[in-house]
Scaffold this active site. Structure first.
Site, PDB file in Angstrom:
ATOM      1  N   TRP A   1       2.966   8.206  -2.218  1.00 49.36           N
ATOM      2  CA  TRP A   1       4.470   8.256  -3.278  1.00 49.36           C
ATOM      3  C   TRP A   1       4.471   8.986  -4.542  1.00 49.36           C
ATOM      4  CZ3 TRP A   1       7.215   6.945  -6.880  1.00 49.36           C
ATOM      5  CH2 TRP A   1       8.530   7.240  -7.064  1.00 49.36           C
TER       6      TRP A   1
ATOM      7  N   ARG B   1       2.030  -4.492   6.157  1.00 47.81           N
ATOM      8  CA  ARG B   1       1.012  -3.985   6.093  1.00 47.81           C
ATOM      9  C   ARG B   1       1.986  -3.356   5.470  1.00 47.81           C
ATOM     10  NH1 ARG B   1      -5.503  -2.621   4.680  1.00 47.81           N
ATOM     11  NH2 ARG B   1      -4.330  -0.894   3.263  1.00 47.81           N
TER      12      ARG B   1
ATOM     13  N   SER C   1      -8.361  -5.137   4.922  1.00 47.23           N
ATOM     14  CA  SER C   1      -8.570  -4.874   3.809  1.00 47.23           C
ATOM     15  C   SER C   1      -9.369  -5.857   2.665  1.00 47.23           C
ATOM     16  CB  SER C   1      -7.331  -4.024   2.467  1.00 47.23           C
ATOM     17  OG  SER C   1      -7.720  -3.096   3.394  1.00 47.23           O
TER      18      SER C   1
ATOM     19  N   SER D   1      -7.003  -6.068  -5.882  1.00 52.17           N
ATOM     20  CA  SER D   1      -8.432  -6.309  -5.343  1.00 52.17           C
ATOM     21  C   SER D   1      -9.269  -6.128  -6.616  1.00 52.17           C
ATOM     22  CB  SER D   1      -8.290  -5.599  -4.044  1.00 52.17           C
ATOM     23  OG  SER D   1      -8.983  -4.104  -4.325  1.00 52.17           O
ATOM     24  N   THR D   2     -10.867  -6.745  -5.481  1.00 53.54           N
ATOM     25  CA  THR D   2     -11.406  -7.021  -5.996  1.00 53.54           C
ATOM     26  C   THR D   2     -12.476  -5.563  -6.892  1.00 53.54           C
ATOM     27  OG1 THR D   2     -12.515  -8.873  -5.908  1.00 53.54           O
ATOM     28  CG2 THR D   2     -14.366  -8.190  -6.456  1.00 53.54           C
TER      29      THR D   2
ATOM     30  N   TRP E   1     -11.187  -2.709  -9.266  1.00 47.32           N
ATOM     31  CA  TRP E   1     -12.265  -2.777 -10.300  1.00 47.32           C
ATOM     32  C   TRP E   1     -12.831  -1.102 -10.221  1.00 47.32           C
ATOM     33  CZ3 TRP E   1     -10.342  -5.066 -14.400  1.00 47.32           C
ATOM     34  CH2 TRP E   1      -9.842  -6.699 -13.815  1.00 47.32           C
TER      35      TRP E   1
ATOM     36  N   LEU F   1      10.900 -20.647  -3.647  1.00 47.08           N
ATOM     37  CA  LEU F   1      10.167 -19.814  -3.236  1.00 47.08           C
ATOM     38  C   LEU F   1       8.523 -19.966  -4.101  1.00 47.08           C
ATOM     39  CD1 LEU F   1       9.548 -17.629  -1.285  1.00 47.08           C
ATOM     40  CD2 LEU F   1       9.662 -16.040  -3.041  1.00 47.08           C
TER      41      LEU F   1
ATOM     42  N   ASP G   1       0.647  -1.301   0.225  1.00 48.32           N
ATOM     43  CA  ASP G   1       0.354   0.124   0.031  1.00 48.32           C
ATOM     44  C   ASP G   1       0.862   1.094  -0.148  1.00 48.32           C
ATOM     45  OD1 ASP G   1      -2.657   1.632   0.057  1.00 48.32           O
ATOM     46  OD2 ASP G   1      -3.179   1.381   2.392  1.00 48.32           O
TER      47      ASP G   1
ATOM     48  N   HIS H   1       2.832   3.025  -8.702  1.00 49.09           N
ATOM     49  CA  HIS H   1       2.246   1.609  -9.253  1.00 49.09           C
ATOM     50  C   HIS H   1       3.842   1.111  -9.761  1.00 49.09           C
ATOM     51  CE1 HIS H   1      -1.433   2.286  -7.567  1.00 49.09           C
ATOM     52  NE2 HIS H   1      -1.453   2.602  -8.774  1.00 49.09           N
TER      53      HIS H   1
HETATM   54  C1  FPP Z   1      -2.073  -0.044  -3.305  1.00 49.59           C
HETATM   55  O1  FPP Z   1      -1.276   1.392  -3.774  1.00 49.59           O
HETATM   56  C2  FPP Z   1      -1.280  -0.323  -4.637  1.00 49.59           C
HETATM   57  C3  FPP Z   1      -2.069  -1.069  -5.706  1.00 49.59           C
HETATM   58  C4  FPP Z   1      -3.451  -1.519  -5.797  1.00 49.59           C
HETATM   59  C5  FPP Z   1      -1.402  -2.131  -6.477  1.00 49.59           C
HETATM   60  C6  FPP Z   1      -0.116  -3.300  -6.193  1.00 49.59           C
HETATM   61  C7  FPP Z   1       0.742  -3.325  -7.414  1.00 49.59           C
HETATM   62  C8  FPP Z   1       1.433  -2.818  -7.266  1.00 49.59           C
HETATM   63  C9  FPP Z   1       2.915  -2.943  -5.956  1.00 49.59           C
HETATM   64  C10 FPP Z   1       2.530  -3.234  -8.445  1.00 49.59           C
HETATM   65  C11 FPP Z   1       2.606  -4.027  -9.565  1.00 49.59           C
HETATM   66  C12 FPP Z   1       2.633  -5.146  -8.832  1.00 49.59           C
HETATM   67  C13 FPP Z   1       2.829  -6.734  -9.236  1.00 49.59           C
HETATM   68  C14 FPP Z   1       3.315  -7.901  -8.684  1.00 49.59           C
HETATM   69  C15 FPP Z   1       3.348  -6.482 -10.792  1.00 49.59           C
HETATM   70  P1  FPP Z   1      -2.139   2.446  -3.312  1.00 49.59           P
HETATM   71  O2  FPP Z   1      -2.625   2.836  -4.685  1.00 49.59           O
HETATM   72  O3  FPP Z   1      -4.027   2.154  -3.252  1.00 49.59           O
HETATM   73  O4  FPP Z   1      -1.451   3.473  -2.774  1.00 49.59           O
HETATM   74  P2  FPP Z   1      -2.606   4.444  -1.780  1.00 49.59           P
HETATM   75  O5  FPP Z   1      -3.329   3.795  -0.643  1.00 49.59           O
HETATM   76  O6  FPP Z   1      -1.018   5.544  -1.166  1.00 49.59           O
HETATM   77  O7  FPP Z   1      -3.536   5.146  -2.609  1.00 49.59           O
END
Ligand code: FPP
Length: 247
Positions: free
Chosen positions: A29, A192, A200, A69-70, A73, A135, A24, A41
Site C-alpha cells: 500500500w 487474509r 504464515s 509475527s516472530t 523480528w 468483544l 497483510d 502500517h
Molecule cells: C503486514 O504487512 C503487516 C504487518 C507486519 C503489521 C500489521 C500492523 C498494523 C496493521 C499496524 C498496527 C496494528 C495494531 C494492532 C495497532 P506487510 O508489511 O507484510 O505488507 P507487504 O506484504 O505489502 O510488504
C-alpha cells in the site's frame, strides 16, 4: 458495496463467534504511493479500528489480529521500531475508546521479547480494558504458531514429568488448554488481506476447521464493509467438520 451489507449479514443469521485476521499488504500500500513502509502500517491502524467496530456491529465475540509475527523480528530495525511505536501509540490513543466500547484486549505472543516500554504499553491496555464484555480483542504480537505449539508441548511434558498427567490422558483438550488461546473457541473465519493464499505460521492448531476468506484488498484499505463481505461469504459455507451433511 451497498450500504445494507450490514443488514444482509444480520439477516443471514449465522454470525461467526471468532474471527481471525492476517493483516497483510501494508508495505505494498505504501510502495504504490511512493511512501515508506511505516506509512502503510500507520494507515493500517485505521483499518484495525474499522474491523473492530464492524465486529461489534455484527455481534462477533472475539477478534484476533496478527499484528507482529516472530519472523517480523527479522525486518530492518527501523521498521521494527516503527511497528513497536505504533503499538504503543495504539495502546495510548485507543485505550479510552476501547473501554467505552466494551472491548477487552489481550496480548498474546512471546512478550518477553518486547522492550520494557512496549510491554508496559500493552500491559496498560490489558489492565484498562479488563472486564469489557462486548468483544474480546486478541493482539498477536511476537507470535508464531509453531512456537506456541512447542511451548504447549513443553508445558504438558512438565506436567507429565511431574507426575500430574499421564501420557494416555493427553488429548485435544489438553493441548488446547496449553495454548495462548486457551478457553477460547477456535476461529470460525480467517480473513487474509492482499490476496495471498498462505497461513504464515498463524494459529496452526486453532485453524483446523476454520473457513478462509481471502480478499485482494490491502490492509490499509480494509473497511468494515470488507469485513461484512467476509461474513456474508462465511454464511454461504457448508461447514462439515469432516462429516457429511446427508445420511
Ligand atoms: C503486514 O504487512 C503487516 C504487518 C507486519 C503489521 C500489521 C500492523 C498494523 C496493521 C499496524 C498496527 C496494528 C495494531 C494492532 C495497532 P506487510 O508489511 O507484510 O505488507 P507487504 O506484504 O505489502 O510488504
Amino acid at each position: 458495496m451497498t450500504p445494507d451489507f450490514l443488514n444482509q449479514v444480520r439477516a443471514g443469521g449465522n454470525i461467526p463467534k471468532h474471527v481471525a485476521v492476517i493483516m497483510d499488504g501494508n508495505g505494498r500500500w505504501a510502495r504504490s504511493r511512493g511512501l515508506p513502509r511505516h506509512a502503510g502500517h500507520r494507515e493500517g491502524m485505521k483499518a484495525v479500528r474499522e474491523a473492530l467496530e464492524g465486529c461489534i456491529q455484527v455481534g462477533i465475540e472475539v477478534l484476533t489480529l496478527f499484528a507482529f509475527s516472530t519472523e517480523n523480528w527479522n525486518r530492518p530495525p527501523r521498521e521494527i521500531s516503527a511497528l513497536m511505536g505504533l503499538l504503543e501509540l495504539y495502546a495510548k490513543k485507543e485505550k479510552a475508546d476501547l473501554v467505552k466500547q466494551g472491548v477487552e484486549v489481550h496480548v498474546l505472543g512471546e512478550l518477553d521479547r518486547l522492550s520494557g516500554r512496549t510491554r508496559r504499553a500493552v500491559n496498560g491496555i490489558k489492565e484498562a480494558t479488563a472486564g469489557g464484555e462486548k468483544l474480546r480483542l486478541n493482539l498477536m504480537i511476537s507470535y508464531s504458531g509453531r512456537k506456541e505449539l512447542v511451548e504447549a508441548v513443553r508445558r504438558i511434558a512438565k506436567d507429565v514429568a511431574g507426575g500430574e498427567l499421564s501420557p494416555e490422558n493427553i488429548d485435544d483438550e489438553t493441548l488446547q488448554g496449553a495454548l495462548f488461546t486457551r478457553g477460547l473457541p477456535d476461529p470460525d473465519l480467517l480473513v487474509r488481506t492482499s490476496g495471498e493464499f498462505r497461513i504464515s505460521n498463524f494459529m496452526l492448531w486453532q485453524l483446523a476447521y476454520t473457513e478462509i476468506h481471502i480478499t485482494p484488498v490491502l490492509w490499509p484499505d480494509f473497511t468494515r464493509q470488507d469485513l461484512f463481505a467476509a461474513v456474508l461469504d462465511y454464511q454461504q459455507r457448508d461447514r462439515r467438520f469432516g462429516r457429511v451433511t446427508t445420511p
